[in-house]
Design a protein around this motif. Structure first.
Motif, PDB file in Angstrom:
ATOM      1  N   MET A 160     100.582 158.635 100.638  1.00  0.00           N
ATOM      2  CA  MET A 160      99.700 159.642 102.180  1.00  0.00           C
ATOM      3  C   MET A 160     100.717 159.693 103.319  1.00  0.00           C
ATOM      4  O   MET A 160     100.503 159.882 104.246  1.00  0.00           O
ATOM      5  N   HIS A 161     100.339 157.988 103.712  1.00  0.00           N
ATOM      6  CA  HIS A 161     100.801 157.705 104.747  1.00  0.00           C
ATOM      7  C   HIS A 161     102.397 158.233 104.557  1.00  0.00           C
ATOM      8  O   HIS A 161     102.264 158.773 105.884  1.00  0.00           O
ATOM      9  N   LEU A 216     103.663 160.962 103.659  1.00  0.00           N
ATOM     10  CA  LEU A 216     103.701 162.248 103.497  1.00  0.00           C
ATOM     11  C   LEU A 216     103.035 162.765 104.895  1.00  0.00           C
ATOM     12  O   LEU A 216     103.798 163.525 105.086  1.00  0.00           O
ATOM     13  N   THR A 217     102.226 162.426 105.167  1.00  0.00           N
ATOM     14  CA  THR A 217     102.624 162.829 106.536  1.00  0.00           C
ATOM     15  C   THR A 217     102.534 161.843 107.861  1.00  0.00           C
ATOM     16  O   THR A 217     102.120 162.231 108.810  1.00  0.00           O
ATOM     17  N   GLU A 223      98.869 169.374 102.226  1.00  0.00           N
ATOM     18  CA  GLU A 223      99.881 168.357 103.157  1.00  0.00           C
ATOM     19  C   GLU A 223     101.366 169.101 102.911  1.00  0.00           C
ATOM     20  O   GLU A 223     101.585 169.686 103.884  1.00  0.00           O
ATOM     21  N   GLU A 283      87.687 164.842 104.327  1.00  0.00           N
ATOM     22  CA  GLU A 283      88.610 164.028 104.924  1.00  0.00           C
ATOM     23  C   GLU A 283      88.839 162.239 104.781  1.00  0.00           C
ATOM     24  O   GLU A 283      89.820 161.909 103.865  1.00  0.00           O
ATOM     25  N   PHE A 292      93.586 164.318  94.515  1.00  0.00           N
ATOM     26  CA  PHE A 292      94.573 163.708  95.047  1.00  0.00           C
ATOM     27  C   PHE A 292      95.645 164.584  95.688  1.00  0.00           C
ATOM     28  O   PHE A 292      96.410 165.042  96.140  1.00  0.00           O
ATOM     29  N   THR A 329      95.351 167.125  97.429  1.00  0.00           N
ATOM     30  CA  THR A 329      95.582 166.432  99.001  1.00  0.00           C
ATOM     31  C   THR A 329      97.157 167.090  99.363  1.00  0.00           C
ATOM     32  O   THR A 329      97.428 167.373 100.253  1.00  0.00           O
ATOM     33  N   VAL A 330      97.506 166.614  98.327  1.00  0.00           N
ATOM     34  CA  VAL A 330      99.348 166.125  98.372  1.00  0.00           C
ATOM     35  C   VAL A 330      99.187 167.872  99.118  1.00  0.00           C
ATOM     36  O   VAL A 330     100.148 168.196  99.386  1.00  0.00           O
TER      37      VAL A 330
END
Length: 486
Positions: free
Chosen positions: A51-52, A54-55, A119, A34, A112, A115-116
């Protein structure tokens, strides 16, 4: 897409023909940690921002970009993604497409994407909504399949929350009933404090209402005179375009209509639980008003009304022997929706979607992202040029060409042309005054030639690509040198 696939270390024409899937590409990223994600993507501003968003649980919207248009923004935006079968402007999919488009290698794209999806699994398991996707709307079949599937996930989150509330409410009613156990007739205090809890059945006994939502206008049950309450019902299955196609093929092959019968039976059982002492006519009055006609004392039939002084009658189709509604009513038991066998399993549905996203082929994923970018870009450009009749006409011609090509089966072969036409739209939106000066130049020796106009588009596009402004509407940072093939 072919250029990206060539960059994969073990690319071969045989693998391309067999359909490379992202699950196979995951071998590139096995062992990636990670913390290495930030190291690999730290220089990709769009990726890190996405990503920010999303998380970050406090972030309700993916994008902050706004279109400036004299047109009806909602109508314009919906028109573009409908024509191109893309995704709405400022949606999760559009932002994902921009982030994916900023990455230059297949390996990093695969990392990427994995990872999506990871999440998305976390968001689902935590009962949260995906940002940039409507929280409780049925799938919009005018959008790409990816957007529809993400809508399903958000809808399932909302449904599970509603079911939890309905279950808690039912448990509360049953607890109160346990506290009053042994009382043959509820006291006036109990009835006044909880008028929804009890209703008299056909024998005059007080029976618990289970799964009642709210009172249905001023209507009363025909036999008992008790108020009619709308029950909490099971919701219809969520259908995306691929599931609809599968269902249609199943119906054509087997002639089955079981899903509709199951829903009707579920509604009947919920209605019986919420309205002790009800009969089929009561259910029809609530569920299908056109199949019920009230009859007043003068014997004349009138349309359905509240508190009618006398009974009415069912429609002809409802009175036919062997009517499906009558047969189902006889078998229906008073069971509240939250205690019935589910008609739609949210967990298995979402798990199937997430598994599918993990194994989606790059061609399928990139096609949807590409069309989503085009539809968003068209909406942005239209907002910028809508005030100029001449530029708007140019935009329309470019957009109509893009739509025409994208709706054809062989549009991928003309992806290079689509990008060039889109680039023309972008340059027109970014340099409207210069475009107007060139196009309106007097017919003299100074009139720009076709080659000079072409150089202007290229120069303007190059200058725009070097512009790092966050409001930049184009994401095609490099135009392919030849048509793209899948």
């Amino acid at each position: 897409m072919k250029d990206l696939m060539i960059l994969a270390r073990d690319y071969s024409p045989a693998k391309e023909k067999s359909g490379l899937s992202l699950s196979a590409v995951k071998s590139f990223v096995v062992g990636e940690k990670e913390d290495k994600f930030a190291a690999d993507f730290g220089r990709y501003e769009k990726v890190m921002s996405f990503m920010h968003s999303l998380t970050d649980p406090g972030n309700g919207h993916i994008s902050r970009r706004k279109t400036r248009s004299r047109l009806d923004t909602t109508t314009a935006v919906s028109k573009h993604f409908k024509e191109l079968h893309g995704a709405p402007l400022e949606s999760f999919v559009s932002e994902l497409a921009e982030a994916m488009g900023s990455i230059k290698t297949l390996k990093k794209m695969a990392l990427f994407w994995c990872t999506v999806v990871m999440e998305l699994r976390n968001i689902w398991s935590e009962g949260k909504h995906i940002p940039g996707i409507p929280t409780d709307e049925i799938p919009n079949l005018n959008t790409c399949l990816l957007h529809q599937q993400l809508q399903v996930i958000n809808c399932c989150v909302s449904r599970k929350r509603r079911r939890a509330i309905a279950t808690a409410s039912l448990d509360s009613v049953l607890k109160q009933a346990d506290d009053n156990a042994g009382v043959s007739r509820p006291s006036k205090d109990i009835l006044s404090e909880s008028p929804v809890m009890y209703a008299r059945d056909n024998s005059g006994k007080f029976v618990l209402r289970l799964g009642a939502d709210k009172r249905f206008e001023n209507t009363t049950l025909l036999d008992t005179g008790e108020p009619v309450y709308t029950p909490v019902m099971q919701e219809w299955p969520l259908l995306t375009e691929d599931i609809i196609k599968e269902t249609e093929e199943l119906v054509l092959r087997t002639g089955s209509v079981g899903a509709g019968c199951s829903q009707l039976l579920s509604d009947m059982q919920a209605f019986k639980a919420a309205n002790p002492g009800c009969i089929l006519e009561d259910f029809v009055r609530w569920h299908s008003p056109p199949d019920w006609t009230e009859t007043y004392d003068d014997g004349k039939d009138v349309t359905v009304g509240d508190n009618s002084p006398s009974r009415g009658h069912l429609s002809t189709r409802m009175q036919k022997e062997g009517n499906l509604w009558l047969e189902l009513w006889k078998t229906a038991k008073p069971i509240p929706a939250v205690r019935q066998s589910p008609l739609y399993y949210e967990d298995s549905s979402v798990e199937g979607i997430l598994n599918g996203l993990e194994n989606i082929s790059p061609s399928s994923l990139f096609e949807q992202l590409f069309l989503s970018l085009l539809s968003s870009g068209c909406a942005i450009v239209e907002g910028r040029v809508s005030g100029n009749e001449f530029l708007y006409k140019m935009f329309k011609e470019c957009k109509d060409y893009i739509v025409l090509v994208c709706q054809s089966k062989s549009w991928v072969e003309k992806a290079n042309d689509i990008c060039q036409v889109y680039e023309t739209m972008v340059v027109t939106a970014l340099n409207p005054n210069k475009v107007m000066r060139i196009m309106n130049a007097p017919s003299t020796d100074q009139t720009p030639t076709k080659e000079e106009l072409s150089n202007f588009w290229k120069t303007s596009s190059k200058n725009h690509k070097n512009n790092t402004s966050p409001q930049s509407p184009t994401v095609f940072s490099k135009k392919p040198s030849k048509p793209i093939l899948c």
